[in-house]
Design a protein around this motif. Structure first.
Motif, PDB file in Angstrom:
ATOM      1  N   SER A 106       0.833  -1.197   0.000  1.00 16.44           N
ATOM      2  CA  SER A 106       0.000   0.000   0.000  1.00 16.44           C
ATOM      3  C   SER A 106       0.868   1.246   0.000  1.00 16.44           C
ATOM      4  CB  SER A 106      -0.902   0.012   1.230  1.00 16.44           C
ATOM      5  OG  SER A 106      -1.623   1.228   1.302  1.00 16.44           O
ATOM      6  N   GLU A 107       0.626   2.104  -0.970  1.00 14.03           N
ATOM      7  CA  GLU A 107       1.489   3.279  -1.081  1.00 14.03           C
ATOM      8  C   GLU A 107       1.349   4.211   0.112  1.00 14.03           C
ATOM      9  OE1 GLU A 107      -0.757   4.809  -4.865  1.00 14.03           O
ATOM     10  OE2 GLU A 107       0.139   6.531  -3.875  1.00 14.03           O
ATOM     11  N   ARG A 108       0.260   4.144   0.825  1.00  9.18           N
ATOM     12  CA  ARG A 108       0.087   5.043   1.963  1.00  9.18           C
ATOM     13  C   ARG A 108       1.052   4.710   3.094  1.00  9.18           C
ATOM     14  NH1 ARG A 108      -5.803   2.892   4.155  1.00  9.18           N
ATOM     15  NH2 ARG A 108      -5.147   0.773   4.704  1.00  9.18           N
ATOM     16  N   ASN A 109       1.657   3.544   3.050  1.00  8.46           N
ATOM     17  CA  ASN A 109       2.597   3.139   4.092  1.00  8.46           C
ATOM     18  C   ASN A 109       4.035   3.547   3.801  1.00  8.46           C
ATOM     19  OD1 ASN A 109       0.706   1.907   5.815  1.00  8.46           O
ATOM     20  ND2 ASN A 109       0.742   0.032   4.604  1.00  8.46           N
ATOM     21  N   TYR A 110       4.243   4.209   2.694  1.00  8.39           N
ATOM     22  CA  TYR A 110       5.591   4.597   2.308  1.00  8.39           C
ATOM     23  C   TYR A 110       5.844   6.060   2.626  1.00  8.39           C
ATOM     24  CZ  TYR A 110       6.324   0.070   0.237  1.00  8.39           C
ATOM     25  OH  TYR A 110       6.476  -1.286   0.064  1.00  8.39           O
ATOM     26  N   ASP A 111       7.032   6.323   3.135  1.00 10.11           N
ATOM     27  CA  ASP A 111       7.357   7.648   3.639  1.00 10.11           C
ATOM     28  C   ASP A 111       8.106   8.516   2.637  1.00 10.11           C
ATOM     29  OD1 ASP A 111       8.058   5.501   6.199  1.00 10.11           O
ATOM     30  OD2 ASP A 111       6.525   7.063   6.498  1.00 10.11           O
ATOM     31  N   TYR A 112       8.877   7.898   1.777  1.00 12.07           N
ATOM     32  CA  TYR A 112       9.701   8.652   0.834  1.00 12.07           C
ATOM     33  C   TYR A 112       9.528   8.077  -0.568  1.00 12.07           C
ATOM     34  CZ  TYR A 112      11.926  10.011   5.207  1.00 12.07           C
ATOM     35  OH  TYR A 112      12.156  10.468   6.469  1.00 12.07           O
ATOM     36  N   TRP A 113       9.566   8.990  -1.554  1.00 14.79           N
ATOM     37  CA  TRP A 113       9.345   8.611  -2.949  1.00 14.79           C
ATOM     38  C   TRP A 113      10.395   9.245  -3.839  1.00 14.79           C
ATOM     39  CZ3 TRP A 113       5.352   5.420  -4.600  1.00 14.79           C
ATOM     40  CH2 TRP A 113       4.415   5.067  -3.617  1.00 14.79           C
ATOM     41  N   GLY A 114      10.749   8.514  -4.892  1.00 15.61           N
ATOM     42  CA  GLY A 114      11.584   9.079  -5.927  1.00 15.61           C
ATOM     43  C   GLY A 114      10.756   9.847  -6.932  1.00 15.61           C
ATOM     44  N   GLN A 115      11.437  10.405  -7.908  1.00 14.09           N
ATOM     45  CA  GLN A 115      10.749  11.241  -8.907  1.00 14.09           C
ATOM     46  C   GLN A 115      10.178  10.423 -10.058  1.00 14.09           C
ATOM     47  OE1 GLN A 115      13.954  10.672  -8.930  1.00 14.09           O
ATOM     48  NE2 GLN A 115      14.370  10.231 -11.086  1.00 14.09           N
ATOM     49  N   GLY A 116      10.584   9.187 -10.151  1.00 19.83           N
ATOM     50  CA  GLY A 116      10.054   8.296 -11.174  1.00 19.83           C
ATOM     51  C   GLY A 116      10.942   8.213 -12.406  1.00 19.83           C
ATOM     52  N   THR A 117      10.836   7.096 -13.092  1.00 21.08           N
ATOM     53  CA  THR A 117      11.535   6.892 -14.357  1.00 21.08           C
ATOM     54  C   THR A 117      10.565   6.257 -15.345  1.00 21.08           C
ATOM     55  OG1 THR A 117      13.527   5.965 -15.398  1.00 21.08           O
ATOM     56  CG2 THR A 117      12.470   4.619 -13.713  1.00 21.08           C
TER      57      THR A 117
END
Length: 123
Positions: A106-117
């Motif tokens: 679940s993405e709501r459990n993630y604290d940090y994200w990259g910008q994507g590729t």
């Protein structure tokens, strides 16, 4: 604080392989559970794969199971997504994410994200 930078995306043909990398800053990378998500045009972001902090457990979305492999090298502060037998439906922006507390889809459990590729698969 963790900063994540994805790389390795590109344009490939159906049936090809691609390996994405996600480099993390910070000395506590090895304590984070890591995940890959993707977002196709006009669709919501969806879970792709996750790996526990130790690398000892992984999970996958049904749509990629058997074709994609998530792995990590804690000495290099990097998590990978090996993608084989790519098809048109794999076209999306791929994001890596870090979670302090949850090994989760679940993405709501993630604290940090990259910008994507961007990964684009052509026929």
């Amino acid at each position: 604080q963790v900063q994540l930078v994805e790389s390795g995306g590109g344009l490939v043909q159906a049936g090809d392989s691609l390996r994405l990398s996600c480099a993390a800053s910070g000395r506590t990378f090895s304590r984070f559970h890591m995940g890959w998500f993707r977002q196709a045009p006009g669709k919501e972001r969806e879970f792709v794969a996750a790996i526990r902090w130790s690398g000892g457990r992984t999970s996958y979305a049904d749509s990629v199971k058997g074709r994609f492999t998530i792995s990590r090298d804690n000495a290099k502060n990097t998590v990978y997504l090996q993608m084989n037998s790519l098809n048109l439906e794999d076209t999306a922006v791929y994001y890596c994410a870090a979670s302090r507390d949850f090994y989760s889809g679940s993405e709501r459990n993630y604290d940090y994200w990259g910008q994507g590729t961007q990964v684009t698969v052509s026929s």
